[in-house]
Each structure stands twice: as C-alpha cells, then as structure tokens.
Design a protein around this motif. Structure first.
Motif, PDB file in Angstrom:
ATOM      1  N   GLY A  52      -9.456   1.112  -4.270  1.00 14.93           N
ATOM      2  CA  GLY A  52      -8.636   1.474  -3.119  1.00 14.93           C
ATOM      3  C   GLY A  52      -7.535   0.453  -2.895  1.00 14.93           C
ATOM      4  N   THR A  53      -7.351   0.057  -1.662  1.00 16.24           N
ATOM      5  CA  THR A  53      -6.311  -0.931  -1.343  1.00 16.24           C
ATOM      6  C   THR A  53      -6.809  -2.364  -1.456  1.00 16.24           C
ATOM      7  OG1 THR A  53      -6.840  -0.791   1.014  1.00 16.24           O
ATOM      8  CG2 THR A  53      -5.127   0.687   0.178  1.00 16.24           C
ATOM      9  N   ASN A  88      -2.978  -4.803  -5.467  1.00 15.10           N
ATOM     10  CA  ASN A  88      -3.206  -3.575  -4.715  1.00 15.10           C
ATOM     11  C   ASN A  88      -2.847  -2.400  -5.624  1.00 15.10           C
ATOM     12  OD1 ASN A  88      -2.971  -1.296  -3.029  1.00 15.10           O
ATOM     13  ND2 ASN A  88      -2.335  -2.516  -1.281  1.00 15.10           N
ATOM     14  N   GLU A  92      -6.146   3.856 -11.060  1.00 13.98           N
ATOM     15  CA  GLU A  92      -6.627   2.796 -10.165  1.00 13.98           C
ATOM     16  C   GLU A  92      -7.917   2.128 -10.611  1.00 13.98           C
ATOM     17  OE1 GLU A  92      -8.834   3.068  -5.947  1.00 13.98           O
ATOM     18  OE2 GLU A  92      -6.831   3.943  -5.914  1.00 13.98           O
ATOM     19  N   THR A 151       0.848  -1.188   0.000  1.00  9.59           N
ATOM     20  CA  THR A 151       0.000   0.000   0.000  1.00  9.59           C
ATOM     21  C   THR A 151       0.886   1.241   0.000  1.00  9.59           C
ATOM     22  OG1 THR A 151      -1.841  -1.082   1.142  1.00  9.59           O
ATOM     23  CG2 THR A 151      -1.707   1.325   1.303  1.00  9.59           C
ATOM     24  N   TRP A 164      -3.384   4.987  -7.818  1.00 10.36           N
ATOM     25  CA  TRP A 164      -4.365   5.899  -7.229  1.00 10.36           C
ATOM     26  C   TRP A 164      -5.124   6.676  -8.316  1.00 10.36           C
ATOM     27  CZ3 TRP A 164      -4.339  11.219  -4.690  1.00 10.36           C
ATOM     28  CH2 TRP A 164      -5.418  11.341  -3.805  1.00 10.36           C
ATOM     29  N   SER A 184      -3.015   0.794  -5.143  1.00 13.71           N
ATOM     30  CA  SER A 184      -2.698   2.089  -4.532  1.00 13.71           C
ATOM     31  C   SER A 184      -1.487   2.738  -5.193  1.00 13.71           C
ATOM     32  CB  SER A 184      -2.462   1.933  -3.027  1.00 13.71           C
ATOM     33  OG  SER A 184      -1.362   1.075  -2.772  1.00 13.71           O
ATOM     34  N   TRP A 185      -0.665   1.947  -5.875  1.00 13.45           N
ATOM     35  CA  TRP A 185       0.490   2.513  -6.581  1.00 13.45           C
ATOM     36  C   TRP A 185       0.059   3.450  -7.717  1.00 13.45           C
ATOM     37  CZ3 TRP A 185       1.309   1.922 -11.801  1.00 13.45           C
ATOM     38  CH2 TRP A 185       0.587   0.900 -12.452  1.00 13.45           C
TER      39      TRP A 185
END
Length: 407
Positions: A225-226, A251, A260, A159, A256, A253-254
């Motif tokens: 999101g995550t 995940n 995303e 995250t 966003w 989040s990298w």
C-alpha cells in the motif's frame, strides 16, 4: 530531454527450430554449476542476487553478493524483494477467478463496470480481455509520470490515487485501436484493479490476499500500500544513476495493481506452480489465460503475452511467467508449463545499462544463470556461458514499469 530508455531484464530468444522439444525434461540441474553461475552475477558488478530454482521435487535456494552497499550484509535467499510487474499475474488471476464465478466476463466492455472512469466509445470498445493482454491501446501512464530523475524523487514520497493514474494514461495518445495489437501499458492493470473493486465491493489487494496469498500460505508476499517500508528481511534497492543511495523505502502507490507487490523467490515459485497446475483457475479459464498475442508481430518466435502471463522459447522448451522492474529491484520468474522446472531470481540494482548500446556484463551474467537454471547443460550441450550472450535474437521482456528519460 533525451529519448527515454526502458529497463527490463534480457533473455536469449532462439528460433523455433532450436526448441523442438515440447517442453523441458525432468533432467537434473547441476547445483555446482548453478552456484558458479549465480556467483558470477555480483562478480559482473551487481551488488547482490538471490534465486530459487526447482527441478522436479528438488528445491535449490541461494544468494550471492551483498544485500546492502553500505554495511556488507550478505544477500540471503529468503529476503523479500519488490517484484514490479509480476504483480500483474496475481491481479489477472484474481480477475479470472471472478470470470470463473460468473461475476465478470472476459469480453465485457470495461465501460459496463467503470462507466465514470472510462466513459463513451472507449469504454464500449475496450474489453476486460484487452486490459489483461495489453491490446487495449490505452497509453502507459508511467511513460508520462517518470520523465526525469527529479520525478523519481517525488514519486518516492507521494501517494497517488488509482483514478489519477488512469486519468494520466487516458490523456495520452492511444497506441492502437482497441484489440489491434500488443502494447504494454501499466494503465491496463490499474484499470484491472478497479474492475476487481467494482465487481466485489472490496479493495483489490484484499481480494488478492483472500483468494491467493492466504490459501497458498505466501507469507513473504504482500501489497505494501502506501507504506514505504519493506517489512521483514529484505535487501537494498540501488537505482544505478543514484549510486549507493538505497531506494528500498518507496511509496509504491504509483504502481498499485500494476506493480506494487513484494515477494520472496520461493513464494513466486509456489504461486506459479499452483497457477500452471490448475489449482487457482478452471481448465477452460486457464486455457484463456495462456492464449497469447505476439509481443513482436515481426518476430513471432520471441514469444507471446497471455492474460497477465507470457511465454518465451528457450533452448530446452517453452517457459511461462513474468518479469518486473522497479527502481533498484529487478525480478524474473519463469516456469515450465508442467511446473516441473522453475526459476525466480532478483537483483538489487536497476538501470545499470541505462544509455548503453549493448548488454551490460551484469545482464549477460544474469542471463547465463537464468538459462543454466532453466536449461541444464545436459539438455543443451551447445549452450555455454561464453556462447549464450552471442546467440541471435535478444529481446527485451515486456515488464516495462520504469522507463526513464534522462535529464
């Protein structure tokens, strides 16, 4: 490390003289031709492909090939797909709604809103507009983050805080003076997400949902999101160097607010039709959005980038939209200016052309399908599946989410 290579979809760009029509006509798309062109994509080596095509009031949705390499589940047109940088168009639209409301100014220096994140002279010189049209000169943090295959494994389960992503981009050498030229950077759109939060006091994803997803009833579109899981019907995500390993759980989040989102092809068509039709922005602000800077100054006929959206010439006129590339998923969404002709299409494989000097057969087949959807042969009789890849001036799309350096 070897020189990094960018993976993005390719499309033929033709000289302006070949696109004298002001825009695509309302002529019909041959569904049998579409179906054959779509089926050719998995025949060329892709696991699967899905698409939604709109021609006037007629919608055509279909898929071909396999959703997963291990259980032979067929690809379905309603499946959800990671859309990468197409997220930027949703985020830019949200920023521009704040402009319409008088809560932000396109020429506001970003240091006014994010003084601790971008302090000093850079914060004074870079404007909101420069973030949205990628002329800020701020480095692209993903170029530093995605340095090896091992980095991808770490990213899948890590995250990241948006402030840390921005810090990585700001620590990189600038690509140009603020406002001087186009240089694609995911850092710009993480900053745009932080601007939304600074101006509204709300999470950026909440604002996009409230302003766009809910009013348009885009039930297949989300910010995960995550949460690494793709909720609802979806397909696998195959990063070619990893073989049959499915990266659909990731995940994000990298990426966003730079990349995303998850969506369906039908939802993307609905969104772009509403956007280009003036349902989401005032006429003046939509004009600002569609005011472009050249992506390749030495090749102006290759199209230009506006505020979170770009244009490309095709054999039947100019189209607008965006593409996206993440690990294992590619998406392409392009639309005539009047919204009458639309195509959104995704592949569940990426980086299949990594290191190759020429287009991969998958890309040639997918490009042929996209051109078939945008430009029926009745309008461009000189185009054919055999001739399309041989046209001059093939360029890469600007949606660079996943440049990878080989180990």
């Amino acid at each position: 490390m070897a020189t990094s290579a960018t993976l993005v979809a390719t499309i033929v760009v033709v000289p302006a003289s070949a696109t004298a029509e002001p825009g695509p006509s309302a002529g019909g798309v041959d569904r049998a031709e579409l179906r054959g062109a779509l089926a050719a994509v998995p025949e060329a080596g892709a696991p699967g492909v899905l698409a939604a095509v709109r021609d006037g009031r007629r919608d055509w949705r279909d898929a071909a090939g396999q959703a997963f390499l291990t259980n032979h589940q067929p690809m379905r047109p309603q499946m959800r797909h990671r859309v990468g940088s197409i997220t930027k168009t949703f985020v830019a639209t949200t920023v521009l709604q704040l402009v319409d409301e008088g809560r932000l100014g396109l020429d506001d220096p970003i240091g006014k809103w994010l003084p601790d994140t971008v302090p000093g002279e850079l914060g004074d010189r870079v404007t909101v507009r420069m973030l949205l049209n990628h002329t800020s000169g701020i480095g692209n943090y993903t170029n530093a983050m995605i340095s090896s295959y091992a980095a991808i494994n770490r990213m899948q389960v890590t995250t990241y805080a948006p402030a840390d992503l921005v810090a990585t981009g700001l620590a990189m050498p600038p690509t140009n003076a603020p406002g001087a030229k186009f240089s694609y950077s995911n850092t710009n759109y993480v900053l745009a997400g932080l601007l939304i939060e600074a101006a509204t006091g709300n999470d950026a994803a909440i604002e996009v949902r409230r302003r766009i997803l809910r009013p348009l009833r885009l039930t297949g579109t989300s910010f995960p999101g995550t949460d690494p899981t793709m909720r609802g019907p979806h397909n696998g995500a195959y990063f070619a160097p990893f073989g049959v390993r499915d990266l659909s759980e990731f995940n994000m989040s990298w990426a966003w607010t730079a990349g995303e989102m998850i969506a369906t092809t039908a939802d993307l068509n609905t969104f772009f039709r509403a956007l280009l039709g003036g349902d989401l922005l005032s006429p003046a602000t939509l004009d600002e959005m569609l005011d472009r800077v050249p992506v390749l100054p030495e090749l102006p006929e290759a199209g230009g980038y506006g505020l979170g959206i770009y244009s490309l010439p095709t054999p039947c006129g100019e189209f607008w939209g965006h593409d996206g590339a993440v690990f294992g998923h590619l998406m392409f969404s392009m639309h005539s200016r009047d919204g009458n002709r639309q195509v959104s299409s995704g592949l569940n494989i990426s980086h299949h052309q990594f290191g190759l000097p020429d287009p991969h057969p998958i890309d040639i087949a997918w490009q042929t399908f996209l051109l078939t959807a945008m430009c029926p042969t009745s309008e461009t009789s000189s185009r054919s599946a055999a001739a399309a890849p041989k046209l001059p001036s093939v360029t890469r799309m600007p949606g660079n989410d996943t440049a990878v350096a080989a180990p």
